[in-house]
Design a protein around this motif. Structure first.
Motif, PDB file in Angstrom:
ATOM      1  N   GLU A 826       0.831  -1.198   0.000  1.00  0.00           N
ATOM      2  CA  GLU A 826       0.000   0.000   0.000  1.00  0.00           C
ATOM      3  C   GLU A 826       0.871   1.256   0.000  1.00  0.00           C
ATOM      4  N   ALA A 827       1.997   1.203   0.701  1.00  0.00           N
ATOM      5  CA  ALA A 827       2.895   2.366   0.732  1.00  0.00           C
ATOM      6  C   ALA A 827       3.451   2.659  -0.660  1.00  0.00           C
ATOM      7  N   ASP A 828       3.752   1.624  -1.432  1.00  0.00           N
ATOM      8  CA  ASP A 828       4.243   1.830  -2.806  1.00  0.00           C
ATOM      9  C   ASP A 828       3.179   2.506  -3.663  1.00  0.00           C
ATOM     10  N   GLU A 835       3.023  11.156  -6.278  1.00  0.00           N
ATOM     11  CA  GLU A 835       3.736  11.715  -7.434  1.00  0.00           C
ATOM     12  C   GLU A 835       2.792  12.278  -8.488  1.00  0.00           C
ATOM     13  N   GLY A 836       1.485  12.142  -8.245  1.00  0.00           N
ATOM     14  CA  GLY A 836       0.512  12.723  -9.162  1.00  0.00           C
ATOM     15  C   GLY A 836      -0.353  11.724  -9.897  1.00  0.00           C
ATOM     16  N   ALA A 837      -0.139  10.426  -9.675  1.00  0.00           N
ATOM     17  CA  ALA A 837      -0.962   9.405 -10.327  1.00  0.00           C
ATOM     18  C   ALA A 837      -2.321   9.363  -9.618  1.00  0.00           C
ATOM     19  N   ASP A 838      -3.383   9.782 -10.311  1.00  0.00           N
ATOM     20  CA  ASP A 838      -4.689   9.888  -9.664  1.00  0.00           C
ATOM     21  C   ASP A 838      -5.717   8.905 -10.214  1.00  0.00           C
ATOM     22  N   SER A 839      -5.248   7.866 -10.913  1.00  0.00           N
ATOM     23  CA  SER A 839      -6.148   6.830 -11.417  1.00  0.00           C
ATOM     24  C   SER A 839      -5.388   5.512 -11.453  1.00  0.00           C
ATOM     25  N   ALA A 840      -6.118   4.413 -11.584  1.00  0.00           N
ATOM     26  CA  ALA A 840      -5.477   3.101 -11.626  1.00  0.00           C
ATOM     27  C   ALA A 840      -4.530   3.005 -12.815  1.00  0.00           C
ATOM     28  N   ASP A 841      -4.926   3.577 -13.942  1.00  0.00           N
ATOM     29  CA  ASP A 841      -4.066   3.523 -15.127  1.00  0.00           C
ATOM     30  C   ASP A 841      -2.774   4.305 -14.906  1.00  0.00           C
ATOM     31  N   LYS A 842      -2.888   5.466 -14.270  1.00  0.00           N
ATOM     32  CA  LYS A 842      -1.692   6.279 -14.047  1.00  0.00           C
ATOM     33  C   LYS A 842      -0.777   5.646 -12.995  1.00  0.00           C
ATOM     34  N   VAL A 843      -1.375   5.028 -11.967  1.00  0.00           N
ATOM     35  CA  VAL A 843      -0.568   4.311 -10.982  1.00  0.00           C
ATOM     36  C   VAL A 843       0.173   3.170 -11.664  1.00  0.00           C
ATOM     37  N   ALA A 844      -0.508   2.491 -12.576  1.00  0.00           N
ATOM     38  CA  ALA A 844       0.128   1.404 -13.324  1.00  0.00           C
ATOM     39  C   ALA A 844       1.314   1.924 -14.122  1.00  0.00           C
ATOM     40  N   ASP A 845       1.173   3.112 -14.694  1.00  0.00           N
ATOM     41  CA  ASP A 845       2.276   3.693 -15.469  1.00  0.00           C
ATOM     42  C   ASP A 845       3.476   3.998 -14.580  1.00  0.00           C
ATOM     43  N   VAL A 846       3.204   4.417 -13.336  1.00  0.00           N
ATOM     44  CA  VAL A 846       4.287   4.802 -12.428  1.00  0.00           C
ATOM     45  C   VAL A 846       5.001   3.588 -11.837  1.00  0.00           C
ATOM     46  N   CYS A 847       4.225   2.626 -11.317  1.00  0.00           N
ATOM     47  CA  CYS A 847       4.859   1.530 -10.581  1.00  0.00           C
ATOM     48  C   CYS A 847       4.494   0.134 -11.083  1.00  0.00           C
ATOM     49  N   GLY A 848       3.546   0.038 -12.005  1.00  0.00           N
ATOM     50  CA  GLY A 848       3.200  -1.258 -12.579  1.00  0.00           C
ATOM     51  C   GLY A 848       2.059  -1.972 -11.886  1.00  0.00           C
ATOM     52  N   GLY A 858      -9.023  -2.588  -8.301  1.00  0.00           N
ATOM     53  CA  GLY A 858     -10.098  -1.974  -7.525  1.00  0.00           C
ATOM     54  C   GLY A 858      -9.583  -1.300  -6.275  1.00  0.00           C
ATOM     55  N   GLU A 859      -8.621  -1.946  -5.586  1.00  0.00           N
ATOM     56  CA  GLU A 859      -8.060  -1.353  -4.372  1.00  0.00           C
ATOM     57  C   GLU A 859      -7.183  -0.150  -4.703  1.00  0.00           C
ATOM     58  N   VAL A 860      -6.513  -0.192  -5.855  1.00  0.00           N
ATOM     59  CA  VAL A 860      -5.742   0.969  -6.289  1.00  0.00           C
ATOM     60  C   VAL A 860      -6.688   2.143  -6.533  1.00  0.00           C
ATOM     61  N   MET A 861      -7.805   1.874  -7.176  1.00  0.00           N
ATOM     62  CA  MET A 861      -8.795   2.932  -7.417  1.00  0.00           C
ATOM     63  C   MET A 861      -9.303   3.518  -6.109  1.00  0.00           C
ATOM     64  N   GLU A 862      -9.511   2.635  -5.122  1.00  0.00           N
ATOM     65  CA  GLU A 862      -9.988   3.115  -3.823  1.00  0.00           C
ATOM     66  C   GLU A 862      -8.978   4.045  -3.179  1.00  0.00           C
ATOM     67  N   ARG A 863      -7.704   3.695  -3.241  1.00  0.00           N
ATOM     68  CA  ARG A 863      -6.685   4.540  -2.623  1.00  0.00           C
ATOM     69  C   ARG A 863      -6.567   5.869  -3.372  1.00  0.00           C
ATOM     70  N   CYS A 864      -6.760   5.848  -4.681  1.00  0.00           N
ATOM     71  CA  CYS A 864      -6.762   7.106  -5.443  1.00  0.00           C
ATOM     72  C   CYS A 864      -7.931   7.989  -4.998  1.00  0.00           C
ATOM     73  N   ARG A 865      -9.104   7.379  -4.839  1.00  0.00           N
ATOM     74  CA  ARG A 865     -10.288   8.140  -4.436  1.00  0.00           C
ATOM     75  C   ARG A 865     -10.107   8.726  -3.039  1.00  0.00           C
ATOM     76  N   LEU A 866      -9.583   7.911  -2.105  1.00  0.00           N
ATOM     77  CA  LEU A 866      -9.392   8.387  -0.738  1.00  0.00           C
ATOM     78  C   LEU A 866      -8.380   9.530  -0.692  1.00  0.00           C
ATOM     79  N   ALA A 867      -7.323   9.409  -1.487  1.00  0.00           N
ATOM     80  CA  ALA A 867      -6.321  10.474  -1.525  1.00  0.00           C
ATOM     81  C   ALA A 867      -6.928  11.760  -2.080  1.00  0.00           C
ATOM     82  N   LYS A 868      -7.757  11.617  -3.104  1.00  0.00           N
ATOM     83  CA  LYS A 868      -8.414  12.794  -3.690  1.00  0.00           C
ATOM     84  C   LYS A 868      -9.342  13.442  -2.674  1.00  0.00           C
TER      85      LYS A 868
END
Length: 881
Positions: A826-828, A835-848, A858-868
């Motif tokens: 989760e920390a990764d 770093e600015g990745a605000d969607s699952a696709d953008k997180v995938a681009d940053v760290c895979g 789905g959990e990546v999307m949740e963490r993006c939503r919570l951060a927003k």
């Protein structure tokens, strides 16, 4: 290197797998040519190789704990079953089967019990997950037949998922759906579920329905569709049409909102989406089936598709999402106590005569047998004198596990065949029979879209393990049935099964694979995945097939059925829901062998809303004890704003093998659907009591160990890197807990710790010899200060002085593994979002994350939503200041 195409042993998606074997090295990858998954696998499938081998296997037959030969053991079983039948009648014996069995195993068991012993007391753990869908299909469609294909999820304009956390429970199919949504942005996904699951996180609309509100919601939808003129032109000719017309008038918007706890505008939005989308697929799973009104709920969904003709054509239809890899295969052969075989009923005289002739049956069962819960109730009463349990763990998976234990203790003969040792059920066994496991056994399975696939062996049998069908044949002969069970291999059995299915086809049923009844052994070995029906006399159909299209084929032969929700006052207490964790399966007899699969959700927890935690005066550092009847469940607290208030959620996986008082079915009652017999797992009522924890501890050992009495108020364990890791909660003081655990390690021969470290966060003690960690003890008043997943990363071989210092000195903050494929926590993910990745696709681009099996998206999307949300809150607060 040899490569074998086979099928995954987990959920009902039925993914194709390629197993590559070179010496003792095994590699698993998805089969790109299999039409269910096209090469994709979920986290569990990717880790299949880690679950293979002799570790934890049942290796030899035994009677009353003493190893014996196969011939003597099966002769003993046959004698005891024959003795019970002769003295007490055919209904004094039973088989309890599993959706993990192959179709060939299921077929022989059903033939022996119903066709030769003469009883219908053969049921299956599929009763616990699919029987309400079976009954709804029969009532609404005229047969137990799923109309559509997986492709329909990709072709639909609207997909509705009801009581299904598809992202976690059917991950590969969910990734197919998500890929289609990305390709066609106009597609809509509506998720109806009390919890905001990973699936709901990905939806365009989430309806957080009150448990039990599904009937009202879909009755209201049907009324709305009719009012909008959506009914098919011949709707008035559908059986049951006149009966439901008047009943539907009661389901106005006010009533639906009241019984679902949903906002009116949200209900109308959902109804309008359904009405304006000709191509609709409604997928339903355990949240619908595992209810005391599961059949009625299934029929409410079917009604909406039948009345509006949204069935049988590309991109539309109701779709029952099967839980187990061969739950449907078991239904095909008659593995349920209320069916005969080949989708025929026990009271169908034409089918009975034809089946009896094909089997040369001496005494064909004529009335329904005992369904799963009924079977164990009869066992406790002394009516069942001998039971054979195959490939399942009812001491954990059935409701009211205390009653199941009493039933097994009361039964004079309990036979268990399984591929693993040490299950909770095996504690009560008089006879243990080692079965071949996945990779060793061969046969067929049928997935959720009616697709038959081969499971092929690519490993030799472990120890003396044998196929379940072989054991059954030998036992049949020991009972005196000298014909009907002389099968030489799986192909032999399959040919007879296919020939039997043709009887159903001749009598007008959809299930018919008569075209496969003449396969040679070689053709059987090479059989490609294909859907039924495949009737004799017609060329094999390799493309997707759909059932019940109104045009040009005839409509389903069932009837519309509408039932009112149960209106009796609900008992007091908290509502307990339960279900799966993403990377675990059933009672962890397989997934529990993989250290990597345990990292996503390492421990069982009870999830509740923070507001409810304040009512109960518990924090995330406490335990919660749940009680119902004579049962007790005790779990660590997990706070989750995704929970509805007044409701709790617990995982189903932990058994007595892996925990103490963490088996959820200890507090689930035996209430069940009156038609299907399926238990109402999803709505248990419990009392909750906070338990304050004085100290938390983690204990790492190379091998499992029995914990001493009085140390832990709660404990759970998991397979860990090079050993076994325990989590303990204790009412002892920190010093007393350290002392007691130190005494345990001394008794195990580890002596005194070679390195220790104490701080305000707790103490850590390592037992090291020749750069090898022998044991580790970590104690803290706060659970979050234990090493957690960091321990998995820190254990290296050799375990050098630098590794020791790192493990002793590094401050820990809890960060669970989120992406199993790339080992990202989760920390990764949070770092990528920062770093600015605000969607699952953008997180995938940053760290895979999410680019492997995709289960974590789905959990990546949740963490993006919570951060927003947090950022928006900070901005609003700043503006307010």
């Amino acid at each position: 290197m040899t490569e074998t195409r086979t099928t995954c042993p987990y959920c009902g998606v039925g993914c194709g797998v390629v197993a590559s074997v070179s010496g003792d090295q095994i590699q698993i990858r998805g089969d790109q040519h299999h039409p269910s998954n096209f090469g994709k696998l979920c986290s569990k499938g990717v880790r299949l190789a880690e679950t293979l081998g002799v570790r934890g296997r049942l290796m030899h037959p035994s009677i009353k704990g003493e190893r014996d030969s196969w011939s003597r053991t099966l002769a003993y079983v046959g004698h005891k079953f024959r003795q019970a039948v002769d003295q007490h009648g055919p209904d004094s014996v039973a088989f309890y089967l599993s959706g993990q069995l192959l179709t060939e195993d299921y077929y022989v068991a059903n033939k022996l019990m119903k066709g030769f012993i003469g009883s219908a007391n053969v049921d299956t753990n599929s009763r616990l997950c699919m029987s309400s869908a079976v009954a709804a299909h029969k009532r609404g469609l005229g047969s137990d037949s799923v109309p559509g294909c997986y492709e329909d999820f990709e072709l639909a304009d609207l997909v509705v998922l009801v009581g299904s956390n598809m992202s976690w429970c059917h991950p590969v199919l969910f990734q197919r759906l998500q890929a289609a949504r990305r390709a066609r942005p106009r597609m809509r996904l509506v998720v109806i579920d009390p919890r905001r699951t990973a699936t709901a996180e990905a939806a365009d609309q989430h309806l957080a329905i009150r448990p039990g509100g599904d009937l009202a919601l879909f009755h209201g939808l049907l009324r709305f569709l009719i009012e909008q003129g959506q009914q098919r032109p011949d709707a008035h000719q559908l059986p049951g049409w006149s009966d439901i017309q008047a009943s539907l008038q009661a389901y106005d918007l006010a009533r639906v909102a009241r019984e679902t706890d949903l906002n009116r505008d949200d209900i109308v939005d959902f109804y309008r989406q359904f009405a304006t989308s000709p191509q609709v697929v409604t997928g339903f799973s355990m949240g619908i089936n595992q209810s005391e009104q599961g059949v009625d709920q299934g029929n409410a969904i079917l009604n909406c598709h039948l009345v509006t003709d949204r069935i049988g054509r590309p991109g539309m239809g109701p779709f029952s999402l099967t839980g187990q890899p061969n739950a449907m295969g078991g239904r095909e052969v008659g593995g349920l106590a209320n069916t005969l075989a080949a989708h025929r009923e026990l009271d169908d005289e034409a089918a009975r005569q034809a089946i009896a002739e094909l089997w040369c049956s001496p005494q064909l069962a004529s009335r329904p047998g005992l369904k799963a819960v009924e079977l164990f109730e009869a066992m406790e009463r002394g009516q069942i004198k001998a039971v054979w349990i195959m490939g399942t763990n009812p001491a954990v998976s059935l409701p009211d596990s205390g009653q199941v234990a009493r039933a097994l203790q009361a039964c004079p003969l309990v036979v268990v065949s399984d591929c693993v040792s040490g299950t909770d059920t095996q504690r009560y066994a008089d006879v243990l029979l080692p079965a071949t496991g996945w990779g060793e056994k061969a046969g067929t399975v049928t997935n959720s879209e009616r697709r038959l696939s081969r499971q092929r062996a690519f490993l030799p049998a472990s120890g003396e393990a044998r196929a379940d069908w072989w054991m059954l044949c030998q036992m049949a002969k020991a009972m005196g049935f000298n014909y009907g069970f002389n099968f030489t291999n799986e192909a032999d059995i399959f040919r007879e099964h296919a020939a039997l299915s043709a009887i159903n086809g001749r009598l007008g049923g959809a299930f018919d694979i008569g075209a496969l009844a003449t396969l040679t052994d070689q053709q059987y070995q090479q059989l490609a995945p294909l859907q039924w029906p495949q009737p004799a006399g017609q060329p094999l159909q390799l493309n997707n097939q759909r059932l019940f299209a109104s045009h040009p084929a005839s409509p389903p032969q069932g009837q519309l059925h509408l039932s009112s929700p149960v209106t009796s006052p609900a008992p007091a207490g908290w509502v307990l829901n339960n279900g799966r964790y993403r990377d675990q399966w059933h009672t962890m007899t397989r997934t529990g062998l993989s250290s990597q699969l345990g990292r996503h959700r390492p421990w069982p927890e009870i999830s509740l809303h923070p507001d409810d935690a304040r009512l109960l005066d518990v924090t995330a550092n406490d335990l919660l004890t749940l009680e119902a009847g004579d049962g007790t469940l005790r779990l660590p607290v997990a706070l989750s704003a995704q929970q509805r208030r007044g409701e709790l959620f617990a995982p189903i996986h932990w058994s007595g093998q892996y925990s103490g008082q963490a088996a959820v079915n200890a507090v689930v009652g035996r209430g069940r659907d009156s038609l299907s017999g399926q238990p109402g797992f999803k709505g248990a009522r419990v009392q909750a009591l906070a338990v304050t924890v004085r100290v938390w501890a983690q204990l790492w050992l190379p091998e499992p160990v029995a914990l001493p009495q009085g140390v832990a108020t709660f404990w759970a364990s998991q397979t860990h890197s090079q050993g076994r890791l325990y989590l303990l909660a204790s009412e002892l003081s920190m010093s007393d807990c350290v002392t007691r655990l130190g005494q345990l390690l001394e008794e195990l021969g580890h002596g005194q710790p070679s390195a220790s470290q104490a701080s305000a966060q707790g103490s850590r003690h390592l037992y090291v010899e020749h750069e090898r960690l022998l044991a580790g003890v970590f104690v803290s008043p706060q659970r979050r200060h234990l090493p957690g997943d960091y321990l998995q990363q820190a254990l290296q071989s050799p375990f050098t002085a630098a590794h020791q210092r790192s493990l002793l000195m590094t401050p820990t903050t809890e960060s669970r593994l989120l992406c199993c494929c790339l080992q990202l926590t989760e920390a990764d993910i949070d770092a990528a979002i920062a770093e600015g990745a605000d969607s699952a696709d953008k997180v995938a681009d940053v760290c895979g994350a999410g680019t492997g099996c995709g289960s974590c998206r789905g959990e990546v999307m949740e963490r993006c939503r919570l951060a927003k949300n947090e950022l928006e809150t900070e901005v609003q607060n700043a503006l307010a200041d």
